[in-house]
Design an enzyme around this catalytic site. Structure first.
Site, PDB file in Angstrom:
ATOM      1  N   LYS A 185      -2.261  -1.949   7.862  1.00  0.00           N
ATOM      2  CA  LYS A 185      -3.508  -1.398   8.622  1.00  0.00           C
ATOM      3  C   LYS A 185      -3.219  -1.314  10.535  1.00  0.00           C
ATOM      4  CE  LYS A 185      -6.088   0.154   4.448  1.00  0.00           C
ATOM      5  NZ  LYS A 185      -7.829  -0.540   3.812  1.00  0.00           N
ATOM      6  N   ARG A 200       0.969  -1.174  -0.073  1.00  0.00           N
ATOM      7  CA  ARG A 200      -0.282  -0.202  -0.492  1.00  0.00           C
ATOM      8  C   ARG A 200       0.552   1.062   0.093  1.00  0.00           C
ATOM      9  NH1 ARG A 200      -2.276  -3.100   4.158  1.00  0.00           N
ATOM     10  NH2 ARG A 200      -4.212  -4.255   4.024  1.00  0.00           N
ATOM     11  N   HIS A 224      -2.776   2.365  -6.056  1.00  0.00           N
ATOM     12  CA  HIS A 224      -3.149   1.330  -5.311  1.00  0.00           C
ATOM     13  C   HIS A 224      -3.289   0.483  -7.004  1.00  0.00           C
ATOM     14  CE1 HIS A 224      -4.704  -0.259  -1.995  1.00  0.00           C
ATOM     15  NE2 HIS A 224      -5.655  -0.636  -2.407  1.00  0.00           N
ATOM     16  N   ARG A 263      -1.132  -2.060  -7.102  1.00  0.00           N
ATOM     17  CA  ARG A 263      -0.985  -3.485  -6.439  1.00  0.00           C
ATOM     18  C   ARG A 263      -2.365  -4.592  -6.624  1.00  0.00           C
ATOM     19  NH1 ARG A 263      -1.495  -4.570   0.096  1.00  0.00           N
ATOM     20  NH2 ARG A 263      -3.313  -5.274   0.249  1.00  0.00           N
ATOM     21  N   TYR A 276     -10.062 -11.329  -6.638  1.00  0.00           N
ATOM     22  CA  TYR A 276      -8.635 -10.726  -7.589  1.00  0.00           C
ATOM     23  C   TYR A 276      -9.171 -12.454  -8.912  1.00  0.00           C
ATOM     24  CZ  TYR A 276      -6.778  -7.159  -5.385  1.00  0.00           C
ATOM     25  OH  TYR A 276      -6.911  -6.018  -4.441  1.00  0.00           O
TER      26      TYR A 276
END
Length: 315
Positions: free
Chosen positions: A188, A164, A258, A261, A293
């Site tokens: 996070k 990130r 992002h 990512r 994904y």
């Protein structure tokens, strides 16, 4: 309630180590709720909550207003005033977090927002880049300056390890294990994980950290990535440089850091990596987040099938 709002923000800052971006969102969302409850109790509007100054003498705002019905009315007002579904969901999440804090500290007996559901969002599949587009983006920085080495290194790490943007900016030199090609990442919610780097990313990282022009401006001796003043690079600076490279390569302006990512996660899946491993590498709390994904990969396969199948080409 006002003192409780500030106690909650202080808890997020000092106990949860929330980022400034997260704190600003909570402050803005709780200020919005405060404004609504003030109207409900016929109080004059007061300034929004502040992360820097909590000395304003707010009139009392009773917890008796913090009810399930009022929270529902607040969310309805947000929708009617054309706030996006994503914003409304974020504000509900902030209210739920605040309410949990209040229950834990015995300020209220139960969480009035616990069973309230936000508006459903349509599932938006991320659009990954092709490998050729990734290579074009990586070739965009000019290497005649140390900032070019830095930016090339950033792009390599984004694609190498699926980081990130906040994890990139928080990276310290001590977090890098060059011998094992590993990074110690703080993600996070203070969650830590170890992620590997490619040999290419390791080489670019070494070249950048050993660049003589980097040492000449260095003021922050812990930070991995520095701005031109020698201080830790910000997410805003990365976003700005990223947009410049998109313009240079002719890629869509809707692409963000992002996106890379999302891209590497999709490429990992297409090359046979299992979802559980991808989840661990990306630092997802839930496997459900990673499952998106599989839909992206299938969407790409369908597109390639449609574009290359002989029957379609004959039309």
């Amino acid at each position: 309630m006002i003192t409780s709002f500030y106690a909650f923000l202080d808890y997020l800052k000092n106990m949860k180590a929330s980022s400034l971006h997260t704190l600003r969102n909570y402050c803005m969302d709780l200020s919005s709720l405060k404004c609504f409850l003030e109207k409900k109790s016929d109080l004059s509007p007061t300034p929004p909550l502040s992360l820097h100054d909590n000395t304003y003498d707010y009139p009392p705002l009773s917890f008796s207003l913090f009810t399930k019905d009022n929270i529902r009315l607040y969310l309805l007002e947000q929708i009617q005033t054309h706030h996006s579904k994503r914003t409304v969901r974020r504000r509900l999440s902030a209210i739920k977090s605040f309410a949990r804090f209040c229950v834990k500290n015995q300020l209220i007996p139960e969480n009035p927002a616990e069973m309230i559901r936000g508006p459903r969002l349509p599932q938006e599949l991320p659009s990954p880049l092709t490998y050729e587009q990734v290579l074009a983006l990586m070739a965009a920085p000019e290497l005649d300056k140390v900032t070019g080495f830095r930016d090339r290194c950033l792009l390599e790490l984004f694609y190498s390890s699926g980081l990130r943007i906040s994890e990139i900016t928080a990276l310290n030199r001590a977090d890098i294990d060059f011998q094992s090609h590993l990074l110690h990442i703080r993600g996070k919610g203070k969650k830590e994980r170890i992620v590997p780097m490619t040999k290419v990313a390791v080489q670019w990282l070494q070249d950048y950290l050993n660049h003589p022009d980097r040492a000449s401006v260095e003021q922050d001796h812990q930070a991995c990535f520095l701005n031109r003043f020698g201080k830790r690079l910000s997410t805003r600076s990365i976003d700005r440089k990223f947009q410049q490279y998109l313009l240079k390569t002719g890629l869509s302006g809707s692409i963000t850091p992002h996106t890379i990512r999302h891209t590497i996660a999709t490429h990992w899946l297409e090359r046979g990596m299992d979802l559980k491993t991808i989840q661990l590498l990306l630092g997802h709390t839930s496997l459900e987040t990673t499952t998106i994904y599989t839909h992206v990969s299938m969407k790409l396969k369908k597109q390639i099938h449609d574009e290359t199948h002989p029957h379609n080409l004959e039309e």
